[in-house]
Design a protein around this motif. Structure first.
Motif, short mmCIF file in Angstrom:
data_model
loop_
_atom_site.label_atom_id
_atom_site.label_comp_id
_atom_site.label_asym_id
_atom_site.label_seq_id
_atom_site.Cartn_x
_atom_site.Cartn_y
_atom_site.Cartn_z
N VAL A 17 36.11 46.22 33.60
CA VAL A 17 35.14 46.58 34.64
C VAL A 17 35.10 45.46 35.68
O VAL A 17 35.04 44.27 35.32
N THR A 18 35.12 45.83 36.96
CA THR A 18 35.18 44.87 38.06
C THR A 18 34.08 45.14 39.07
O THR A 18 33.38 46.15 39.01
N ASN A 19 33.93 44.21 39.99
CA ASN A 19 33.01 44.40 41.12
C ASN A 19 33.73 45.22 42.18
O ASN A 19 34.35 44.70 43.11
N GLY A 20 33.65 46.53 42.04
CA GLY A 20 34.32 47.43 42.96
C GLY A 20 35.81 47.51 42.71
O GLY A 20 36.40 46.67 42.01
N SER A 21 36.45 48.52 43.31
CA SER A 21 37.89 48.68 43.14
C SER A 21 38.67 47.67 43.96
O SER A 21 39.84 47.41 43.69
N SER A 22 38.02 47.05 44.96
CA SER A 22 38.71 46.01 45.73
C SER A 22 39.02 44.80 44.85
O SER A 22 40.11 44.23 44.92
N GLU A 23 38.05 44.39 44.01
CA GLU A 23 38.35 43.31 43.08
C GLU A 23 39.42 43.74 42.08
O GLU A 23 40.28 42.94 41.70
N ALA A 24 39.36 45.00 41.67
CA ALA A 24 40.39 45.51 40.75
C ALA A 24 41.78 45.35 41.36
O ALA A 24 42.72 44.92 40.67
N TYR A 32 41.97 36.73 34.63
CA TYR A 32 41.82 36.52 36.07
C TYR A 32 40.38 36.81 36.52
O TYR A 32 39.83 36.13 37.38
N HIS A 33 39.78 37.84 35.93
CA HIS A 33 38.39 38.21 36.25
C HIS A 33 37.44 37.04 35.99
O HIS A 33 36.46 36.86 36.72
N THR A 80 37.32 35.07 39.11
CA THR A 80 36.86 35.69 40.35
C THR A 80 35.35 35.87 40.30
O THR A 80 34.59 34.94 40.56
N SER A 81 34.89 37.03 39.89
CA SER A 81 33.44 37.29 39.90
C SER A 81 32.80 37.14 38.53
O SER A 81 31.58 37.25 38.41
N ILE A 82 33.59 36.92 37.50
CA ILE A 82 33.14 36.80 36.10
C ILE A 82 32.66 38.13 35.54
O ILE A 82 33.12 38.58 34.50
#
Length: 372
Positions: A79-86, A242-243, A246-248
């Motif tokens: 799970v990411t902060n939006g698909s842009s982070e994905a 990697y996550h 980035t935003s954790i």
């Protein structure tokens, strides 16, 4: 600075909140919490402890996400902060400096910029406007080489609304296999099909597939900033690494609300609401365009939240967009953002009255400047 300005996002960020009518919204009119949740769920939400939660996504949420895909479970999901982070994480997980990326164009151009920043070499294969936006797979086949590490797709496509056929999907997979390349597909508009039938994901069709998804587009919940990656377990484990840099983690409240939105009945309710809006608005916008005869040309989208339009006026698309914004406080997205002048994008997932009021201002502007 090594990374290029992401023009499409920057232009939208600068202007979409400064006009009376934003006609280029790429998703659907968002839900409020009161519309989405019942009283008990809101009570639970307001009593949620605002901690971090599980950084790769709560187990209930990842189970909901994985249930939408073939032969997947929560270990296949990040799970990411939006698909842009994905997209950012996927590229940094799967690519290395010097790799080639062959990318479907037109497209949401984020991956192109990320690839350049990483020292990769992006190449474009095209959807053909003169063939109802069907992909040129002969061109794709001619572009891949032993250095091709990724074939990047967007299905349903942004901005054309084209959806790949089963035969096209199988041919793309065969091309990827021929050079041992990854297929990475942006599937954020999956669920926004006009015919009401959710298209099949690339997941499960090849062992080197990774896709993204999210709640911002087809689900009308952009404020949650909730996206995801799904792919092979070992590579999803790498994306989590990697996550962490980035935003954790996505927000714990987004985890909670997202899991509710993806419950079977609620998910169907959301998608039905948005598909209904899409079909009704498309009819209205096409009627508005058709009154101008051959001034506007378009192919009806099969999915997604927008209509990509070619116009026959002697004015650059960025100039046209800037003029409409400054003179009539109406924002459209210039085709230049996709490298396609003499085109513009209109969002068709907003409230119909809002869209038509904005188009009325466009009508006034066209009459004043072009006498049409």
């Amino acid at each position: 600075m090594n990374i290029p300005i992401f023009e499409l996002e920057r232009v939208q960020s600068l202007f979409e909140n400064t006009v009376d009518y934003n006609l280029t919204e790429s998703g659907f009119h968002p839900y409020t919490l009161n519309q989405l949740l019942n009283k008990d769920q809101i009570h639970t939400l307001t009593n949620t402890v605002l901690g971090y939660g599980q950084t790769n996504g709560s187990i209930p949420l990842r189970k909901r996400i994985s249930a939408m895909y073939t032969n997947a479970n929560e270990e296949h999901v990040l799970v990411t902060n939006g698909s842009s982070e994905a997209n950012f994480i996927a590229c940094h997980t799967l690519l290395e400096k010097g790799d080639e990326v062959v990318m479907m164009v037109p497209n949401y151009m984020q991956i192109w910029g990320i690839a350049e920043e990483m020292g990769c070499f992006p190449k474009a294969f095209h959807l053909k406007e003169n063939n109802e936006w069907k992909p040129d797979l002969n061109e794709l086949k001619s572009l891949v080489t032993p250095k091709t590490k990724m074939i990047a797709l967007c299905n349903p496509n942004n901005p054309t609304g084209y959806t790949l056929t089963k035969d096209e999907i199988q041919e793309i997979i065969a091309i990827a296999k021929s050079v041992d390349a990854w297929v990475y597909c942006d599937e954020v508009y999956r669920g926004a099909e006009l015919n009401g039938k959710t298209i099949e994901s690339f997941i499960g069709m090849y062992d080197k597939v990774m896709v993204n998804g999210g709640l911002s587009k087809a689900y009308a919940l952009p404020g949650l900033r909730l996206g995801w990656l799904i792919g092979p377990k070992e590579h999803i484990a790498d994306t989590w690494a990697y996550h962490d840099y980035t935003s954790i983690t996505a927000g714990i409240m987004s985890h909670y609300i997202g899991e509710i939105a993806l419950r079977t009945e609620k998910r169907q309710e959301i998608l039905t609401r948005n598909r209904t809006m899409l079909n009704e608005n498309l009819i209205a916008v096409k009627a508005w365009l058709d009154q101008y005869g051959d001034l506007f040309e378009y192919t009806s989208p099969k999915a997604g939240g927008m209509l990509f339009i070619k116009y026959n006026l002697d004015i650059n698309s960025t100039e046209l967009a800037n003029w409409l914004r400054t003179e009539k406080s109406v924002f459209i997205l210039a085709g230049d953002c996709y490298g396609m002048d003499y085109h513009f994008r209109i969002g068709i997932g907003e409230r119909k009255t809002y869209i038509l009021e904005g188009l009325e201002r466009v009508k006034q502007a066209l009459k004043e400047r072009f006498n049409v």
